[in-house]
Enzyme design. Structure first.
Site, PDB file in Angstrom:
ATOM      1  N   ARG A 236       0.830  -1.206   0.000  1.00 21.98           N
ATOM      2  CA  ARG A 236       0.000   0.000   0.000  1.00 21.98           C
ATOM      3  C   ARG A 236       0.866   1.259   0.000  1.00 21.98           C
ATOM      4  O   ARG A 236       0.545   2.260  -0.644  1.00 21.98           O
ATOM      5  CB  ARG A 236      -0.919  -0.020   1.223  1.00 21.98           C
ATOM      6  CG  ARG A 236      -1.881   1.146   1.237  1.00 21.98           C
ATOM      7  CD  ARG A 236      -2.970   0.965   2.267  1.00 21.98           C
ATOM      8  NE  ARG A 236      -3.965   2.007   2.093  1.00 21.98           N
ATOM      9  CZ  ARG A 236      -4.390   2.798   3.075  1.00 21.98           C
ATOM     10  NH1 ARG A 236      -3.902   2.662   4.295  1.00 21.98           N
ATOM     11  NH2 ARG A 236      -5.291   3.727   2.836  1.00 21.98           N
TER      12      ARG A 236
ATOM     13  N   HIS B 278       0.644   4.457  -2.580  1.00 19.07           N
ATOM     14  CA  HIS B 278       0.479   5.859  -2.164  1.00 19.07           C
ATOM     15  C   HIS B 278       1.649   6.710  -2.650  1.00 19.07           C
ATOM     16  O   HIS B 278       1.476   7.861  -3.046  1.00 19.07           O
ATOM     17  CB  HIS B 278       0.356   5.960  -0.637  1.00 19.07           C
ATOM     18  CG  HIS B 278      -1.012   5.639  -0.132  1.00 19.07           C
ATOM     19  ND1 HIS B 278      -1.554   6.182   0.996  1.00 19.07           N
ATOM     20  CD2 HIS B 278      -1.973   4.822  -0.632  1.00 19.07           C
ATOM     21  CE1 HIS B 278      -2.788   5.723   1.183  1.00 19.07           C
ATOM     22  NE2 HIS B 278      -3.055   4.887   0.223  1.00 19.07           N
ATOM     23  N   ASP B 279       2.841   6.131  -2.615  1.00 18.62           N
ATOM     24  CA  ASP B 279       4.003   6.874  -3.103  1.00 18.62           C
ATOM     25  C   ASP B 279       3.842   7.218  -4.582  1.00 18.62           C
ATOM     26  O   ASP B 279       3.968   8.375  -4.991  1.00 18.62           O
ATOM     27  CB  ASP B 279       5.277   6.048  -2.880  1.00 18.62           C
ATOM     28  CG  ASP B 279       6.520   6.839  -3.263  1.00 18.62           C
ATOM     29  OD1 ASP B 279       6.478   8.083  -3.144  1.00 18.62           O
ATOM     30  OD2 ASP B 279       7.523   6.231  -3.674  1.00 18.62           O
TER      31      ASP B 279
ATOM     32  N   GLY C 127       4.638  10.798  -8.427  1.00 15.45           N
ATOM     33  CA  GLY C 127       5.383   9.655  -8.960  1.00 15.45           C
ATOM     34  C   GLY C 127       6.047   8.870  -7.836  1.00 15.45           C
ATOM     35  O   GLY C 127       6.036   9.276  -6.675  1.00 15.45           O
TER      36      GLY C 127
ATOM     37  N   ASN D 256      -3.270   7.975   5.709  1.00  9.67           N
ATOM     38  CA  ASN D 256      -2.171   7.060   6.061  1.00  9.67           C
ATOM     39  C   ASN D 256      -2.665   5.834   6.846  1.00  9.67           C
ATOM     40  O   ASN D 256      -1.914   4.896   7.049  1.00  9.67           O
ATOM     41  CB  ASN D 256      -1.093   7.796   6.858  1.00  9.67           C
ATOM     42  CG  ASN D 256      -1.580   8.229   8.234  1.00  9.67           C
ATOM     43  OD1 ASN D 256      -2.586   7.760   8.733  1.00  9.67           O
ATOM     44  ND2 ASN D 256      -0.836   9.121   8.836  1.00  9.67           N
TER      45      ASN D 256
ATOM     46  N   HIS E 249      -6.118  -5.706  -2.786  1.00  9.56           N
ATOM     47  CA  HIS E 249      -6.947  -5.762  -1.574  1.00  9.56           C
ATOM     48  C   HIS E 249      -7.243  -7.192  -1.130  1.00  9.56           C
ATOM     49  O   HIS E 249      -8.072  -7.414  -0.266  1.00  9.56           O
ATOM     50  CB  HIS E 249      -8.234  -4.949  -1.773  1.00  9.56           C
ATOM     51  CG  HIS E 249      -7.976  -3.469  -1.818  1.00  9.56           C
ATOM     52  ND1 HIS E 249      -8.845  -2.549  -2.339  1.00  9.56           N
ATOM     53  CD2 HIS E 249      -6.900  -2.749  -1.380  1.00  9.56           C
ATOM     54  CE1 HIS E 249      -8.336  -1.331  -2.231  1.00  9.56           C
ATOM     55  NE2 HIS E 249      -7.154  -1.422  -1.662  1.00  9.56           N
ATOM     56  N   THR E 250      -6.563  -8.155  -1.718  1.00 11.24           N
ATOM     57  CA  THR E 250      -6.578  -9.516  -1.183  1.00 11.24           C
ATOM     58  C   THR E 250      -5.710  -9.596   0.072  1.00 11.24           C
ATOM     59  O   THR E 250      -5.821 -10.525   0.865  1.00 11.24           O
ATOM     60  CB  THR E 250      -6.059 -10.536  -2.229  1.00 11.24           C
ATOM     61  OG1 THR E 250      -6.116 -11.835  -1.648  1.00 11.24           O
ATOM     62  CG2 THR E 250      -4.615 -10.269  -2.635  1.00 11.24           C
TER      63      THR E 250
ATOM     64  N   ASP F   6      -3.987 -14.218  -3.226  1.00 16.10           N
ATOM     65  CA  ASP F   6      -4.824 -15.024  -4.114  1.00 16.10           C
ATOM     66  C   ASP F   6      -5.888 -14.139  -4.778  1.00 16.10           C
ATOM     67  O   ASP F   6      -5.832 -12.918  -4.673  1.00 16.10           O
ATOM     68  CB  ASP F   6      -5.471 -16.167  -3.322  1.00 16.10           C
ATOM     69  CG  ASP F   6      -6.219 -15.651  -2.093  1.00 16.10           C
ATOM     70  OD1 ASP F   6      -6.628 -14.468  -2.086  1.00 16.10           O
ATOM     71  OD2 ASP F   6      -6.404 -16.431  -1.144  1.00 16.10           O
TER      72      ASP F   6
HETATM   73  C1  HEM Z   1      -8.927   3.035  -6.179  1.00 15.30           C
HETATM   74  C2  HEM Z   1      -7.945   3.014  -5.499  1.00 15.30           C
HETATM   75  C3  HEM Z   1      -7.825   2.591  -4.060  1.00 15.30           C
HETATM   76  C4  HEM Z   1      -8.536   2.975  -2.966  1.00 15.30           C
HETATM   77  C5  HEM Z   1      -9.709   3.928  -2.903  1.00 15.30           C
HETATM   78  C6  HEM Z   1      -7.976   2.277  -1.848  1.00 15.30           C
HETATM   79  C7  HEM Z   1      -8.405   2.400  -0.543  1.00 15.30           C
HETATM   80  C8  HEM Z   1      -7.939   1.645   0.514  1.00 15.30           C
HETATM   81  C9  HEM Z   1      -8.456   1.736   1.857  1.00 15.30           C
HETATM   82  C10 HEM Z   1      -9.545   2.683   2.330  1.00 15.30           C
HETATM   83  C11 HEM Z   1      -7.802   0.807   2.589  1.00 15.30           C
HETATM   84  C12 HEM Z   1      -8.018   0.499   4.068  1.00 15.30           C
HETATM   85  C13 HEM Z   1      -7.231   1.435   4.939  1.00 15.30           C
HETATM   86  C14 HEM Z   1      -7.587   1.237   6.386  1.00 15.30           C
HETATM   87  O1  HEM Z   1      -8.776   1.297   6.707  1.00 15.30           O
HETATM   88  O2  HEM Z   1      -6.675   1.013   7.181  1.00 15.30           O
HETATM   89  C15 HEM Z   1      -6.856   0.153   1.722  1.00 15.30           C
HETATM   90  C16 HEM Z   1      -5.998  -0.844   2.104  1.00 15.30           C
HETATM   91  C17 HEM Z   1      -5.049  -1.411   1.277  1.00 15.30           C
HETATM   92  N1  HEM Z   1      -4.777  -1.039  -0.022  1.00 15.30           N
HETATM   93 FE1  HEM Z   1      -5.897   0.160  -1.153  1.00 15.30          FE
HETATM   94  N2  HEM Z   1      -6.951   1.481  -2.282  1.00 15.30           N
HETATM   95  C18 HEM Z   1      -6.829   1.653  -3.630  1.00 15.30           C
HETATM   96  C19 HEM Z   1      -5.901   1.077  -4.459  1.00 15.30           C
HETATM   97  C20 HEM Z   1      -4.880   0.264  -4.038  1.00 15.30           C
HETATM   98  C21 HEM Z   1      -3.787  -0.180  -4.862  1.00 15.30           C
HETATM   99  C22 HEM Z   1      -3.595   0.198  -6.330  1.00 15.30           C
HETATM  100  C23 HEM Z   1      -2.990  -0.958  -4.084  1.00 15.30           C
HETATM  101  C24 HEM Z   1      -1.714  -1.661  -4.441  1.00 15.30           C
HETATM  102  C25 HEM Z   1      -1.344  -2.004  -5.620  1.00 15.30           C
HETATM  103  C26 HEM Z   1      -3.616  -1.008  -2.769  1.00 15.30           C
HETATM  104  C27 HEM Z   1      -3.152  -1.757  -1.705  1.00 15.30           C
HETATM  105  C28 HEM Z   1      -3.753  -1.825  -0.465  1.00 15.30           C
HETATM  106  C29 HEM Z   1      -3.365  -2.768   0.562  1.00 15.30           C
HETATM  107  C30 HEM Z   1      -2.306  -3.856   0.432  1.00 15.30           C
HETATM  108  C31 HEM Z   1      -4.162  -2.500   1.675  1.00 15.30           C
HETATM  109  C32 HEM Z   1      -4.099  -3.187   3.035  1.00 15.30           C
HETATM  110  C33 HEM Z   1      -3.113  -2.397   3.886  1.00 15.30           C
HETATM  111  C34 HEM Z   1      -2.783  -3.009   5.220  1.00 15.30           C
HETATM  112  O3  HEM Z   1      -3.419  -3.950   5.673  1.00 15.30           O
HETATM  113  O4  HEM Z   1      -1.820  -2.517   5.851  1.00 15.30           O
HETATM  114  N3  HEM Z   1      -4.738  -0.242  -2.780  1.00 15.30           N
HETATM  115  N4  HEM Z   1      -6.957   0.676   0.456  1.00 15.30           N
HETATM  116  C1  LIG Z   2      -1.265   9.551  10.332  1.00  8.90           C
HETATM  117  O1  LIG Z   2      -1.787  10.858  10.348  1.00  8.90           O
HETATM  118  C2  LIG Z   2      -2.197  11.321  11.636  1.00  8.90           C
HETATM  119  C3  LIG Z   2      -2.782  12.703  11.452  1.00  8.90           C
HETATM  120  O2  LIG Z   2      -3.859  12.666  10.565  1.00  8.90           O
HETATM  121  C4  LIG Z   2      -0.985  11.333  12.574  1.00  8.90           C
HETATM  122  O3  LIG Z   2      -1.385  11.717  13.876  1.00  8.90           O
HETATM  123  C5  LIG Z   2      -0.345   9.920  12.639  1.00  8.90           C
HETATM  124  O4  LIG Z   2       0.848   9.960  13.378  1.00  8.90           O
HETATM  125  C6  LIG Z   2      -0.034   9.426  11.211  1.00  8.90           C
HETATM  126  N1  LIG Z   2       0.452   8.065  11.259  1.00  8.90           N
HETATM  127  C7  LIG Z   2       1.647   7.697  10.764  1.00  8.90           C
HETATM  128  C8  LIG Z   2       1.959   6.260  10.814  1.00  8.90           C
HETATM  129  O5  LIG Z   2       2.420   8.472  10.263  1.00  8.90           O
END
Ligand code: HEM
Ligand SMILES: *[C@@H]1O[C@H](CO)[C@@H](O)[C@H](O)[C@H]1NC(C)=O
Ligand SMILES: *[C@@H]1O[C@H](CO)[C@@H](O)[C@H](O)[C@H]1NC(C)=O
Ligand SMILES: *[C@@H]1O[C@H](CO)[C@@H](O)[C@H](O)[C@H]1NC(C)=O
Length: 317
Positions: A60, A64-65, A70, A92, A189-190, A249
């Site tokens: 993730r 984001h990066d 870029g 974040n 999101h798997t 998966d």
């Molecule tokens: C349309 C684009 C996307 C949206 C709106 C989105 C949104 C999100 C959100 C809301 C979460 C949950 C964050 C939380 O509640 O802690 C999440 C988790 C995650 N996203 Fe996305 N995402 C998107 C695209 C992507 C892409 C392109 C990747 C990687 C190629 C990605 C990889 C992940 C991963 C691996 C997680 C799980 C993170 C963790 O468990 O630490 N996402 N995403």
């Molecule tokens: C994520 O952002 C919040 C502020 O919105 C900050 O307090 C927190 O330290 C940040 N978490 C990380 C891992 O940088």
């Protein structure tokens, strides 16, 4: 000819400038740091064994990066003085593995100081995260540079979980990514975990006519309400993205088809025939998903933007 000279030199300037900063290649470190990828893999593997949440957060983090300025490691910079960095902005949520990249960078610097960018290390780590979770391997193009700017305010440019298909398409298109890339990349999101805050709007007060988003399977919505009560909710309450959150998966696509995707954005893939067709394809063929995912990751991770090779991933040189 003289008349066109200024135009021509401007053109040459830009093409040289962009080719120098953007030309990635698979053998970029062949002479200067051939061990770089092995070193990063070793560190990521060790950390993933200690904390099973590590691969998801690294993947993730790379996304984001790449989506802001870029893939230039802007996500790794710390806030400084009056400037609040990307990593300290609300989206974040689950980004928590910064120490893993620091460890990998230290290990690489010990062998080849000042050579391998933080942006490349993060791109390697994201690939390793997928491989270590049973996903596909791909050759990461190398030679990214690290940027000098990271602004919290720019995280509003990330796609949001409330986006519908046209908003998602636009966000990806702005970065040169297609609808095919969108469907393949959302298979990420798997892995991992989603906090209640990311989908609360779907299970309470959805809109004026529906308390619960009608695109969610009612029994699933009811179980989400149990996990995410409105009052006295634990700070880190949430749910795994699928029942196998450490395995790369194609389960996520099956859940989308069953109306059990946590994010409205993921569900939106069912709202056009083309994207719905791809969801079916990936739900029924893990190998088709893995192949498409690798290709789209190479595209996403080739968005470049930086200028230098940082010594410390948290601060500019
Ligand atoms: C349309 C684009 C996307 C949206 C709106 C989105 C949104 C999100 C959100 C809301 C979460 C949950 C964050 C939380 O509640 O802690 C999440 C988790 C995650 N996203 Fe996305 N995402 C998107 C695209 C992507 C892409 C392109 C990747 C990687 C190629 C990605 C990889 C992940 C991963 C691996 C997680 C799980 C993170 C963790 O468990 O630490 N996402 N995403
Ligand atoms: C994520 O952002 C919040 C502020 O919105 C900050 O307090 C927190 O330290 C940040 N978490 C990380 C891992 O940088
Ligand atoms: C998506 O949302 C935008 C903004 O609310 C809206 O203009 C657009 O019509 C929506 N598209 C679809 C396909 O629902
Ligand atoms: C609420 O959402 C549903 C499903 O998207 C939609 O059919 C309905 O028209 C929406 N109601 C309002 C008032 O926007």
């Amino acid at each position: 000819m003289a008349y066109f000279a200024p135009l021509l030199s401007t053109f040459l300037f830009f093409s040289i400038y962009y080719s120098q900063s953007n030309a990635l290649s698979s053998n970029y470190y062949a002479k200067t740091c051939p061990q770089a990828e092995d070193i990063v893999m070793k560190v990521v593997k060790e950390e993933a064994q200690k904390d099973r949440r590590v691969p998801a957060t690294l993947l993730r983090m790379h996304f984001h990066d790449c989506f802001l300025r870029g893939c230039d490691a802007s996500i790794l910079l710390s806030s400084k003085g009056k400037n609040t960095a990307e990593k300290d902005a609300p989206p974040n949520g689950s980004l928590h593995g910064f120490y893993v990249i620091d460890g990998a960078k230290r290990a690489v610097e010990a062998i080849c100081p000042g050579v391998v960018s933080c942006a490349d290390i993060l791109a390697f780590a994201a690939r390793d995260a997928v491989v270590l979770s049973g996903g596909p391997y791909w050759n990461v193009p190398k030679g990214r540079k690290d940027g000098r700017i990271s602004r919290a305010s720019e995280t509003t440019l990330l796609p949001k979980p409330t986006f519908n298909i046209s908003q998602l398409q636009q966000s990806f298109h702005q970065r040169g990514l297609s609808l095919d890339d969108l469907v393949a990349l959302l298979g990420a999101h798997t892995l991992g975990f989603t906090h209640c805050s990311s989908f609360m709007n779907r299970i309470y007060n959805f809109n004026a006519t529906h308390d619960i988003d009608p695109t969610l399977r009612p029994s699933f919505a009811a179980s989400l309400k149990g996990i995410c009560p409105l009052k006295n909710r634990a700070k880190n309450a949430g749910i795994s993205n699928d029942p196998s959150p450490t395995t790369f998966d194609n389960t996520h696509y099956r859940l989308i088809l069953q109306k059990k995707s946590l994010l409205f954005s993921d569900h939106s893939l069912l709202t056009t025939p083309k994207t719905k067709g791809l969801v079916y394809k990936f739900a029924t063929s893990k190998s088709a998903f893995h192949k498409a995912f690798s290709n789209s990751m190479i595209k996403m991770s080739s968005l470049t933007g930086g200028q230098e090779v940082r010594k410390d991933c948290r601060v500019v040189n």
